[in-house]
Write a protein that holds these residues in place. Sequence first.
Motif, short mmCIF file in Angstrom:
data_model
loop_
_atom_site.label_atom_id
_atom_site.label_comp_id
_atom_site.label_asym_id
_atom_site.label_seq_id
_atom_site.Cartn_x
_atom_site.Cartn_y
_atom_site.Cartn_z
N ASN A 65 0.85 -1.19 0.00
CA ASN A 65 0.00 0.00 0.00
C ASN A 65 0.88 1.23 0.00
OD1 ASN A 65 -2.27 -1.62 0.18
ND2 ASN A 65 -2.11 -1.73 2.41
N ARG A 66 1.02 1.89 -1.12
CA ARG A 66 1.91 3.03 -1.25
C ARG A 66 1.11 4.29 -1.52
NH1 ARG A 66 7.11 1.19 -1.89
NH2 ARG A 66 7.32 -1.03 -2.37
N LYS A 67 1.53 5.35 -0.88
CA LYS A 67 0.84 6.62 -1.08
C LYS A 67 1.23 7.28 -2.38
CE LYS A 67 0.22 7.58 3.84
NZ LYS A 67 0.50 8.52 4.95
N GLY A 68 2.41 6.98 -2.87
CA GLY A 68 2.86 7.58 -4.11
C GLY A 68 3.80 6.65 -4.83
N LYS A 69 3.90 6.79 -6.13
CA LYS A 69 4.77 5.92 -6.89
C LYS A 69 6.21 6.19 -6.53
CE LYS A 69 1.68 5.46 -10.86
NZ LYS A 69 1.52 5.65 -12.32
N GLY A 70 6.95 5.09 -6.33
CA GLY A 70 8.37 5.23 -6.03
C GLY A 70 8.67 5.58 -4.59
N LYS A 71 7.62 5.78 -3.77
CA LYS A 71 7.83 6.12 -2.36
C LYS A 71 7.58 4.88 -1.51
CE LYS A 71 6.54 10.99 -2.69
NZ LYS A 71 5.63 12.04 -2.18
N GLU A 72 8.49 4.63 -0.57
CA GLU A 72 8.38 3.47 0.29
C GLU A 72 7.77 3.89 1.62
OE1 GLU A 72 11.62 0.66 2.27
OE2 GLU A 72 11.56 0.53 0.10
N GLU A 73 6.59 3.38 1.94
CA GLU A 73 5.92 3.75 3.18
C GLU A 73 6.62 3.12 4.37
OE1 GLU A 73 1.36 4.75 2.84
OE2 GLU A 73 1.80 2.67 2.37
N GLN A 74 6.33 3.65 5.55
CA GLN A 74 6.92 3.15 6.77
C GLN A 74 5.90 2.33 7.54
OE1 GLN A 74 10.27 3.91 7.66
NE2 GLN A 74 10.23 4.60 5.54
N LYS A 75 6.36 1.23 8.11
CA LYS A 75 5.52 0.46 9.01
C LYS A 75 5.51 1.16 10.36
CE LYS A 75 6.11 -4.18 7.11
NZ LYS A 75 6.66 -5.53 7.34
N HIS A 76 4.35 1.26 10.95
CA HIS A 76 4.23 1.87 12.27
C HIS A 76 3.82 0.79 13.25
CE1 HIS A 76 4.71 5.86 10.56
NE2 HIS A 76 3.82 5.53 9.64
N PHE A 77 4.80 0.20 13.91
CA PHE A 77 4.55 -0.86 14.86
C PHE A 77 3.98 -0.27 16.16
CE2 PHE A 77 6.20 -3.48 11.92
CZ PHE A 77 7.56 -3.72 11.90
N THR A 78 2.89 -0.83 16.62
CA THR A 78 2.34 -0.49 17.93
C THR A 78 2.63 -1.66 18.86
OG1 THR A 78 0.58 0.85 16.96
CG2 THR A 78 0.26 0.10 19.22
N ILE A 79 3.46 -1.43 19.86
CA ILE A 79 3.82 -2.46 20.82
C ILE A 79 3.07 -2.15 22.11
CG2 ILE A 79 5.68 -3.67 22.01
CD1 ILE A 79 5.81 -3.85 18.95
N PRO A 80 2.02 -2.89 22.43
CA PRO A 80 1.15 -2.53 23.56
C PRO A 80 1.62 -3.10 24.89
CG PRO A 80 0.20 -4.36 22.40
CD PRO A 80 1.48 -4.04 21.68
N PHE A 81 2.91 -3.16 25.10
CA PHE A 81 3.44 -3.73 26.34
C PHE A 81 4.39 -2.74 27.01
CE2 PHE A 81 2.51 -7.34 23.56
CZ PHE A 81 1.69 -8.10 24.38
N GLU A 82 4.42 -2.79 28.33
CA GLU A 82 5.40 -2.07 29.10
C GLU A 82 6.28 -3.08 29.81
OE1 GLU A 82 3.97 1.38 31.29
OE2 GLU A 82 2.02 1.13 30.33
N GLU A 83 7.51 -2.68 30.10
CA GLU A 83 8.48 -3.65 30.60
C GLU A 83 8.18 -4.15 32.01
OE1 GLU A 83 12.44 -2.23 30.12
OE2 GLU A 83 12.31 -2.17 27.94
N ASP A 84 7.28 -3.50 32.73
CA ASP A 84 6.92 -4.00 34.06
C ASP A 84 5.53 -4.63 34.07
OD1 ASP A 84 5.64 -1.62 33.64
OD2 ASP A 84 5.87 -0.88 35.69
N ASP A 85 4.95 -4.91 32.90
CA ASP A 85 3.64 -5.55 32.82
C ASP A 85 3.70 -6.97 33.36
OD1 ASP A 85 1.92 -3.62 31.82
OD2 ASP A 85 2.40 -4.07 29.73
N ARG A 86 2.62 -7.37 34.00
CA ARG A 86 2.42 -8.78 34.31
C ARG A 86 1.51 -9.33 33.21
NH1 ARG A 86 0.15 -10.26 40.07
NH2 ARG A 86 2.33 -9.90 40.65
N VAL A 87 2.00 -10.31 32.45
CA VAL A 87 1.35 -10.72 31.20
C VAL A 87 0.88 -12.17 31.28
CG1 VAL A 87 1.62 -10.94 28.70
CG2 VAL A 87 2.86 -9.14 29.92
N LEU A 88 -0.38 -12.38 30.94
CA LEU A 88 -0.96 -13.71 30.80
C LEU A 88 -1.23 -13.95 29.32
CD1 LEU A 88 -2.37 -16.33 31.77
CD2 LEU A 88 -4.45 -14.95 32.12
N LEU A 89 -0.68 -15.03 28.77
CA LEU A 89 -0.89 -15.38 27.37
C LEU A 89 -1.80 -16.60 27.31
CD1 LEU A 89 2.64 -14.67 27.30
CD2 LEU A 89 1.58 -14.01 25.16
#
Length: 395
Positions: A50-74
């Motif tokens: 999915n490109r906004k313009g020809k010849g332009k490389e879009e950027q991935k915008h990673f959303t990381i929904p974790f904090e380093e002190d989270d207690r995580v249940l998977l």
Amino acid sequence: MGKKVSLLRALKSHQARSAVSDRVQQAHREAAAKRKPPSAKQRAPRQDGNRKGKGKEEQKHFTIPFEEDDRVLLVGEGNFSFTLSLVKTHNIPSYNILATTLDSEADCYAKYPNDSSEIVSELRSLGVQVVFGVDGTRLDRCKEVLQAKGGWNKVVFNFPHAGAGITDQDRNILTNQRLLLGFLQSVAPVLSKGVPPKELLPKKPRADSDDERDEAAPSTSISVKANADHLMVSDEEESSDEDEFTGVPPASDSDDDTLINPFQFPPPARQGIILVTLRDSVPYTLWDLPRLAKRPPHAVKGLERQGGQQPEYTLVRSFRFWPEAYPGYEHRRTRGGAGTAAEEREEGMGGTGGVCKTWEFVLRTDDARTMREKASVAAAKGKGGKKKTKSKSKK
């Protein structure tokens, strides 16, 4: 003679304009050098076509929904590669993670023979608790889940699927909706309590100074060294709770120096968040997860453990899920095996081209206050409650 003078003036004018242009460009370069360099998330190139313009490389915008002190249940892990990525890439401390799956240990290794056994061994060597045979619709009855004092900051269910192999689409949708409703009901009592996500907080006026910003948003951060042998703890805010767990699990008083179970300490005082990831395409969009969470049916047959009342959730946000944001993670089908291209599209991410979305929910405030009370009352009724009802009827 006049022509020579005119040409000379034109040349000098051109040189002057060039010099000004050079100085402006140099100023821009110097200003750019002083700016903060882009993060790895911003630098990562898009590969979705999915490109906004020809010849332009879009950027991935990673959303990381974790904090380093989270207690995580998977919940519902396949080969546990997502869990391993959280520990090794995103610095979630291993002692703050409980990874579960519905399969027995033998079934898990049989369904995912290429890597599951090695990944589980590595996780356990790192200190992660891995538990098999955990039903994602009965989390409120799992002793390993309930051992966490104060609940869980993040509960993750990636690509839930009943795996029933039903070919009729309507029946398939209903089966998976019941799975989601069962999960949403059973997870409510085990979520942590505290400050809501920032997206739900009222917006405050921008602070005038760095000191004011620091006072407005205190936080506690934990960073892990690359060698993973020691933990460095940075407390930016002192806590009045003496039992709060903010670092390495303390050693017990016994001679064998065993570590105390870190789950007996309260997690960070943040409202628990549910993260559910699905394909953003049919039939998964027909499951209507947002509606099931925000406006569920009042009573669902077979889900009467809490009086049949489904908890209601608030949608915090939704965002695109990029598997590349979790190096080493590889999706696995519920039924196991590599599967054909059609089967992979039917269940899971659909290969490398599938677009996936993560939905982030919190328990509605009024439900969050009463859900645990309802669960304890329902568990305490039993035979005693029935006898009491009979005695009243005799009167």
